[in-house]
Design an enzyme around this catalytic site. Structure first.
Site, PDB file in Angstrom:
ATOM      1  N   TYR A   1       0.845  -0.680  -0.264  1.00  0.00           N
ATOM      2  CA  TYR A   1      -0.516   0.311  -0.250  1.00  0.00           C
ATOM      3  C   TYR A   1       1.127   1.064  -0.211  1.00  0.00           C
ATOM      4  CZ  TYR A   1      -4.594   2.507   0.102  1.00  0.00           C
ATOM      5  OH  TYR A   1      -5.058   3.032   0.016  1.00  0.00           O
TER       6      TYR A   1
ATOM      7  N   ARG B   1      -9.126  10.893  -7.940  1.00  0.00           N
ATOM      8  CA  ARG B   1      -7.725  11.277  -7.555  1.00  0.00           C
ATOM      9  C   ARG B   1      -7.011  10.584  -6.196  1.00  0.00           C
ATOM     10  NH1 ARG B   1      -7.473  12.449  -2.267  1.00  0.00           N
ATOM     11  NH2 ARG B   1      -8.914  11.285  -1.749  1.00  0.00           N
TER      12      ARG B   1
ATOM     13  N   LYS C   1      -5.919  -2.030  -0.974  1.00  0.00           N
ATOM     14  CA  LYS C   1      -7.185  -2.091   0.003  1.00  0.00           C
ATOM     15  C   LYS C   1      -7.709  -3.725   0.413  1.00  0.00           C
ATOM     16  CE  LYS C   1      -6.944   2.520   1.158  1.00  0.00           C
ATOM     17  NZ  LYS C   1      -7.700   3.587   2.274  1.00  0.00           N
TER      18      LYS C   1
ATOM     19  N   GLU D   1     -13.194   5.319  -2.760  1.00  0.00           N
ATOM     20  CA  GLU D   1     -11.823   5.163  -2.704  1.00  0.00           C
ATOM     21  C   GLU D   1     -11.461   5.853  -4.149  1.00  0.00           C
ATOM     22  OE1 GLU D   1      -8.543   5.042  -0.670  1.00  0.00           O
ATOM     23  OE2 GLU D   1     -10.392   3.746  -0.504  1.00  0.00           O
ATOM     24  N   ASP D   2     -10.736   7.422  -3.486  1.00  0.00           N
ATOM     25  CA  ASP D   2     -10.256   8.277  -4.047  1.00  0.00           C
ATOM     26  C   ASP D   2     -11.187   8.618  -5.253  1.00  0.00           C
ATOM     27  OD1 ASP D   2      -8.032   7.998  -3.028  1.00  0.00           O
ATOM     28  OD2 ASP D   2      -6.415   6.671  -3.576  1.00  0.00           O
TER      29      ASP D   2
ATOM     30  N   ASP E   1     -13.313   5.774   2.953  1.00  0.00           N
ATOM     31  CA  ASP E   1     -12.467   5.514   3.698  1.00  0.00           C
ATOM     32  C   ASP E   1     -12.330   7.745   3.697  1.00  0.00           C
ATOM     33  OD1 ASP E   1     -10.388   4.771   5.033  1.00  0.00           O
ATOM     34  OD2 ASP E   1      -8.786   3.890   3.687  1.00  0.00           O
ATOM     35  N   ASP E   2     -11.374   7.679   2.477  1.00  0.00           N
ATOM     36  CA  ASP E   2     -11.098   9.435   2.555  1.00  0.00           C
ATOM     37  C   ASP E   2     -11.172   9.984   3.721  1.00  0.00           C
ATOM     38  OD1 ASP E   2      -9.411   8.063   0.328  1.00  0.00           O
ATOM     39  OD2 ASP E   2     -11.104   8.370  -0.822  1.00  0.00           O
TER      40      ASP E   2
ATOM     41  N   ASN F   1      -0.264  11.569   1.575  1.00  0.00           N
ATOM     42  CA  ASN F   1       0.274  10.622   1.308  1.00  0.00           C
ATOM     43  C   ASN F   1       0.939  10.955  -0.181  1.00  0.00           C
ATOM     44  OD1 ASN F   1       0.060   9.109   3.500  1.00  0.00           O
ATOM     45  ND2 ASN F   1      -1.675   8.196   2.893  1.00  0.00           N
TER      46      ASN F   1
ATOM     47  N   ASN G   1      -2.368   6.296  10.232  1.00  0.00           N
ATOM     48  CA  ASN G   1      -2.722   4.812   8.361  1.00  0.00           C
ATOM     49  C   ASN G   1      -3.923   4.662   8.758  1.00  0.00           C
ATOM     50  OD1 ASN G   1      -2.335   3.137   6.216  1.00  0.00           O
ATOM     51  ND2 ASN G   1      -0.975   3.162   7.218  1.00  0.00           N
TER      52      ASN G   1
END
Length: 591
Positions: free
Chosen positions: A139, A192, A210, A282-283, A305-306, A447, A491
């Site tokens: 990851y 993103r 993930k 995600e993203d 999650d973001d 990150n 994290n």
């Protein structure tokens, strides 16, 4: 967070259980993956009983040289393997030695992905037993480079790719995936990726990574995990002109075309896998991320999650840090650099926890939290021009144009970076924090490592060893004035695997903010005095399976309390139940 999303969806609440939904699902342990099945004999089914040459090429069942003499006879493996019989532990030792030979981190990543495609249990055995060493490989930060070069290192497809070519046929596409008992989906549209921007179809490395952590750290079975990339094009000119790019070579679809396509996807997911499948966004870009979470929060089991995972893990660090800072959350002031998904999500969860502790209305607790975006401090005079998710953070204050002036004006206890831009916590900014705080809390969360707002060494040096520091990507311990400081890593891997597992084992049908708070409290409760003595506000990742079991139990308990759990009766000891349901990578004995 729920109060903000409730406004977005016209007053509808998660607990209302929208009539637009139906209950279904339920998953059997087909491959013998849970801890409870470790001592049972397993039949290696594929379409028929796996044997011989095909068995060696099936990652679910392949054990390489660890097949016993009896298994080699029973499954027609004689002559297809060298005569030596190795233990799984010896295989692990050999492979770790091989991986450590690589000097380039991306080569280590590729070696791990090849192992996953060849021998699934051995891949997870390595990852679980060497989590602190291998987590940065599978990851962040290495997965970022892997996504950037995904077209070049692409060997064989992992997961499901759904592009605009499949419009009107998404349900059919999902049915092409061989596993039926899916419990967790991680989906991205690649717009993103970490702090790297629009990587289009090459963002698949993120869902794959993930879900590997859902299994290794959280205990969700690999067969129940499905990575998905939604390809609606890319605005990255470099990729559009790259002959090796693996995605659609067109500009991104937006507006109605985009949301109609995502709606078809979400409808197909529920139709194919039932009510209890967790969909983790995600993203996604900020504007889409909030919209999707608000739209589907009352009809599907969805999680971002973001926004929510980052918020939960940061809140856990803040709660744990109170032992070092003193006081309660409400006694402190927080300043964020970055007002996107992560920044506003964290801010909202902090305000929610403050409100819960103090019984003060959420609108008031928000006033202890300030955000700085690219145009400066978010204040009331800017409210009309702000995006909707920034507006709750527009407080009364004169305009401030830069971070240093904001720090000096607000005098926060904690400085939290979620900007995605490196080196923003300059020497002047950190020294200002140290000037009016005996123990400043510095969280450089962006990150990958190259995008961190400052390094651990800079934070400790510029504050003369007084800072409590944590980051999004890992930093090595720092020695300052003869004392060893161990930086914390905020994290998301601490939270989302256990949170997701708690939703799965309880059969939850919605995600509620109280579940995020329960996850934060469980994580903060795992920090011991020994950790505090080293300046740590997070427990070591080496204990992550135990941590995840406690988080899962807390989340499941909250699901039962809220009436959102469907697996009945409620287990008497949820921690023991979580541990018994966890995937274990030890080889099974075949009939």
């Amino acid at each position: 967070m729920e109060s903000f999303l409730k406004m977005q969806r016209g007053g509808e609440c998660v607990l209302d259980l929208s009539p637009r939904s139906t209950v279904g699902g339920g998953v059997e342990d087909v491959y013998g993956e849970d801890r409870a099945s470790e001592d049972q004999l397993v039949t290696p089914w594929t379409v028929s009983v796996a044997s011989g040459y095909t068995m060696l090429r099936d990652p679910h069942h392949n054990k390489g040289l660890a097949f016993t003499e009896k298994e080699r006879d029973a499954h027609y493996l004689r002559g297809l393997l060298p005569p030596a019989v190795l233990t799984q532990e010896l295989q692990e030792k050999k492979l770790m030695n091989n991986i450590r030979q690589y000097e380039v981190p991306l080569h280590k990543y590729m070696a791990m992905m090849e192992l996953e495609e060849r021998n699934e249990r051995l891949f997870y055995k390595l990852l679980i037993d060497n989590v602190e060493e291998l987590l940065p490989i599978v990851y962040t930060p290495v997965v970022g480079e892997a996504c950037q070069k995904y077209g070049s290192i692409f060997r064989r497809p992992q997961g499901v790719y759904i592009s605009l070519k499949e419009k009107g046929k998404i349900l059919e596409v999902l049915r092409n995936w061989p596993e039926r008992g899916i419990q967790v989906i991680v989906v991205t549209d690649g717009e993103r990726i970490l702090g790297l921007g629009d990587l289009g179809c090459q963002g698949m490395g993120i869902p794959v990574g993930k879900l590997a952590l859902y299994t290794a750290l959280g205990g969700v079975r690999p067969s129940a995990c499905l990575p998905i990339t939604i390809d609606v094009g890319t605005n990255n000119e470099q990729l559009l002109n790259d002959e090796f790019y693996i995605g659609l070579k067109q500009k991104r679809a937006t507006g109605k075309e985009y949301y109609d396509f995502l709606h078809e996807f979400m409808t197909a997911v529920k139709q194919n896998y039932g009510e209890k499948v967790l969909v983790q966004f995600e993203d996604f870009a900020n504007h889409n991320a909030f919209e999707l979470l608000a739209k589907y929060g009352t009809t599907h089991l969805v999680f971002n999650d973001d926004i929510q995972g980052t918020a939960s893990v940061v809140l856990a660090g803040l709660v744990a840090s109170l032992k070092l800072l003193g006081g309660s959350l409400g006694d402190h002031t927080f300043l964020f650099l970055g007002a996107g998904e992560a920044g506003t999500g964290i801010a909202e969860l902090i305000a929610l926890e403050m409100s819960k502790q103090t019984k003060i209305p959420l609108e008031e607790t928000r006033k202890k939290i300030w955000l700085v975006d690219s145009k400066g401090l978010i204040v009331k005079s800017r409210k009309e021009s702000l995006q909707h998710f920034k507006q709750p953070w527009a407080h009364d204050h004169e305009p401030v144009n830069n971070l240093l002036d904001a720090v000096n004006a607000i005098k926060p206890t904690a400085l939290i970076g979620t900007s995605g831009v490196g080196k923003q916590f300059t020497k002047e900014v950190v020294e200002a924090m140290a000037a009016f705080n005996q123990t400043p809390l510095i969280m450089a969360l962006s990150n990958p490592t190259s995008q961190a707002e400052c390094t651990a060494e800079e934070a400790y040096t510029w504050t003369e060893g007084r800072a409590i520091f944590s980051s999004g990507s890992p930093f090595d311990p720092v020695e300052y004035n003869g004392k060893l400081f161990v930086p914390g890593q905020a994290n998301n891997a601490y939270i989302f695997p256990g949170l997701g597992f708690g939703l799965v084992i309880s059969g939850a049908i919605r995600v509620h903010d109280d579940m995020l708070l329960a996850a934060s409290e469980a994580l903060a409760g795992q920090v011991t005095q020994e950790h505090y003595d080293k300046g740590m506000i997070y427990p070591p990742l080496s204990n992550i399976r135990t941590i995840s079991a406690h988080i899962a139990a807390n989340v499941a308990a909250k699901a039962y309390d809220l009436g959102l759990a469907t697996r009945l009766p409620r287990p008497a000891d949820l921690v023991k139940y979580a541990e018994s349901c966890m995937y274990t990578p030890n080889y099974r004995n075949y009939r």
